[in-house]
Write a protein that holds these residues in place. Structure first.
Motif, mmCIF file in Angstrom:
data_model
loop_
_atom_site.group_PDB
_atom_site.id
_atom_site.type_symbol
_atom_site.label_atom_id
_atom_site.label_comp_id
_atom_site.label_asym_id
_atom_site.label_seq_id
_atom_site.Cartn_x
_atom_site.Cartn_y
_atom_site.Cartn_z
ATOM 1 N N GLY A 98 1.117 -1.668 0.394
ATOM 2 C CA GLY A 98 -0.208 -0.451 -0.155
ATOM 3 C C GLY A 98 0.673 0.870 0.058
ATOM 4 N N PHE A 99 2.226 1.343 1.019
ATOM 5 C CA PHE A 99 2.317 2.492 1.362
ATOM 6 C C PHE A 99 3.456 3.000 -0.260
ATOM 7 N N VAL A 100 3.737 1.660 -0.974
ATOM 8 C CA VAL A 100 4.979 1.907 -1.649
ATOM 9 C C VAL A 100 4.452 2.010 -3.382
ATOM 10 N N ALA A 101 2.855 1.569 -3.472
ATOM 11 C CA ALA A 101 2.419 1.961 -4.907
ATOM 12 C C ALA A 101 1.661 3.345 -4.835
ATOM 13 N N LEU A 102 1.457 4.134 -3.320
ATOM 14 C CA LEU A 102 0.874 5.089 -3.065
ATOM 15 C C LEU A 102 2.708 5.953 -3.442
ATOM 16 N N ALA A 103 3.092 6.127 -2.794
ATOM 17 C CA ALA A 103 4.367 6.669 -3.008
ATOM 18 C C ALA A 103 4.814 6.347 -4.618
ATOM 19 N N SER A 104 4.920 5.260 -5.029
ATOM 20 C CA SER A 104 5.035 5.733 -6.417
ATOM 21 C C SER A 104 4.316 6.393 -7.519
ATOM 22 N N LEU A 105 2.619 6.223 -7.187
ATOM 23 C CA LEU A 105 2.072 7.087 -7.483
ATOM 24 C C LEU A 105 1.857 8.797 -7.560
ATOM 25 N N LEU A 106 2.928 9.575 -6.312
ATOM 26 C CA LEU A 106 2.681 10.120 -6.145
ATOM 27 C C LEU A 106 3.615 10.469 -6.935
ATOM 28 N N GLY A 107 4.904 10.186 -6.935
ATOM 29 C CA GLY A 107 5.566 9.887 -7.532
ATOM 30 C C GLY A 107 5.720 10.777 -9.257
ATOM 31 N N ASP A 108 5.232 9.811 -9.683
ATOM 32 C CA ASP A 108 4.599 9.738 -11.275
ATOM 33 C C ASP A 108 3.376 11.199 -11.384
ATOM 34 N N VAL A 109 3.257 11.456 -10.126
ATOM 35 C CA VAL A 109 1.878 12.249 -10.407
ATOM 36 C C VAL A 109 2.568 13.971 -10.304
ATOM 37 N N GLY A 110 3.297 14.053 -10.046
ATOM 38 C CA GLY A 110 3.882 15.251 -9.863
ATOM 39 C C GLY A 110 3.191 16.276 -9.124
ATOM 40 N N CYS A 111 3.418 16.151 -7.956
ATOM 41 C CA CYS A 111 2.027 16.831 -6.434
ATOM 42 C C CYS A 111 2.180 18.097 -6.603
ATOM 43 N N SER A 112 1.787 19.171 -6.816
ATOM 44 C CA SER A 112 2.485 20.652 -6.312
ATOM 45 C C SER A 112 3.160 21.122 -5.333
ATOM 46 N N ARG A 113 2.832 21.665 -4.893
ATOM 47 C CA ARG A 113 3.860 22.386 -3.597
ATOM 48 C C ARG A 113 2.168 22.715 -2.649
ATOM 49 N N TYR A 114 1.105 22.915 -2.712
ATOM 50 C CA TYR A 114 0.204 23.416 -2.284
ATOM 51 C C TYR A 114 -0.667 22.784 -2.277
ATOM 52 N N TRP A 115 -1.031 21.771 -3.031
ATOM 53 C CA TRP A 115 -2.342 20.531 -3.002
ATOM 54 C C TRP A 115 -2.563 20.013 -1.669
ATOM 55 N N GLY A 116 -3.236 20.637 -1.407
ATOM 56 C CA GLY A 116 -3.422 19.498 -0.133
ATOM 57 C C GLY A 116 -3.875 18.102 -0.123
ATOM 58 N N VAL A 117 -4.456 17.318 -0.711
ATOM 59 C CA VAL A 117 -4.312 16.236 -1.456
ATOM 60 C C VAL A 117 -3.276 15.569 -1.287
ATOM 61 N N CYS A 118 -2.541 15.616 -2.101
ATOM 62 C CA CYS A 118 -0.731 15.320 -2.218
ATOM 63 C C CYS A 118 -0.376 15.850 -1.013
ATOM 64 N N ARG A 119 -0.300 16.460 -0.214
ATOM 65 C CA ARG A 119 0.043 16.773 1.111
ATOM 66 C C ARG A 119 -0.436 15.406 1.974
ATOM 67 N N ALA A 120 -1.868 15.162 2.194
ATOM 68 C CA ALA A 120 -2.426 14.422 3.092
ATOM 69 C C ALA A 120 -2.325 13.175 2.547
ATOM 70 N N SER A 121 -1.482 12.936 0.721
ATOM 71 C CA SER A 121 -0.765 11.533 0.320
ATOM 72 C C SER A 121 -0.265 11.309 0.924
ATOM 73 N N GLU A 122 0.662 12.328 0.750
ATOM 74 C CA GLU A 122 2.046 12.270 1.712
ATOM 75 C C GLU A 122 2.131 11.493 2.929
ATOM 76 N N ALA A 123 1.748 12.688 3.717
ATOM 77 C CA ALA A 123 1.153 11.906 5.358
ATOM 78 C C ALA A 123 1.218 10.451 5.370
ATOM 79 N N ALA A 124 -0.541 9.899 4.213
ATOM 80 C CA ALA A 124 -0.595 8.638 4.659
ATOM 81 C C ALA A 124 0.602 8.039 4.300
ATOM 82 N N VAL A 125 0.996 7.882 3.046
ATOM 83 C CA VAL A 125 2.764 7.033 2.805
ATOM 84 C C VAL A 125 3.588 7.218 3.726
ATOM 85 N N VAL A 126 3.660 7.605 4.694
ATOM 86 C CA VAL A 126 4.772 7.978 5.582
ATOM 87 C C VAL A 126 4.156 7.157 6.984
ATOM 88 N N PHE A 127 2.924 7.200 7.512
ATOM 89 C CA PHE A 127 2.640 7.155 8.464
ATOM 90 C C PHE A 127 2.518 5.148 7.925
#
Length: 166
Positions: free
Chosen positions: A97-126
């Protein structure tokens, strides 16, 4: 010298539960926000990687309920191989789960201020921390199975159980 893991396992289970609730909230926000059209982006549905991490958190709540209640209240349901299987499957789910979501976030190229991206990154870390915790408890369960293989005893190890409330 045998060590009593009773004082160690319950706090680990509590931390696993707290992290699971945090990830549940983060991924529920991500799944909801990603599939809701806005001015910035429009996706027909949330990504399967975020959905899978949401599933992992729900799965973990059920597994933690089994691991705590079976060991504390229903010892007949606490078969050592069932505990090892529950721990191992949950560990693999968290890793995937965390590897797949981390890979997606790397492919999507989250913008710096996109809240969904930051929440996704926090979910990956947890999720990575949750995987580490389940790796540790899976190792403890595997060690118990390995040490008790010659005795033919299929019961759980009382030294690794959660103490029942008196």
């Amino acid at each position: 010298m045998p060590t009593n893991l009773n004082t160690f396992i319950l706090p680990v289970r509590i931390v696993q539960g707290v992290f699971t609730i945090i990830i549940l909230g983060l991924t529920a926000y991500v799944v909801n926000s990603w599939s809701t059209p806005s001015n910035w982006y429009t996706y027909p549905h949330s990504p399967s990687q975020a959905n899978f991490l949401l599933f992992c958190s729900i799965w973990t709540i059920l597994i933690l309920a089994y691991l705590i209640l079976a060991l504390a209240r229903f010892p007949a349901a606490a078969h050592k191989y069932a505990i090892l299987a529950a721990e191992a499957v949950t560990m693999v789910f968290w890793f995937a789960g965390f590897v797949a979501l981390a890979s997606l976030l790397g492919d999507v190229g989250c913008s710096r201020y996109w809240g969904v991206c930051r929440a996704s990154e926090a979910a990956v870390v947890f999720g990575a921390f949750e995987w580490l915790l389940f790796t540790g408890t899976t190792i403890l369960a595997a060690l118990h199975v390995w040490r008790s293989r010659k005795t033919g005893n299929t019961a759980h190890d009382p030294a690794v159980e959660v103490q029942p409330a008196v």
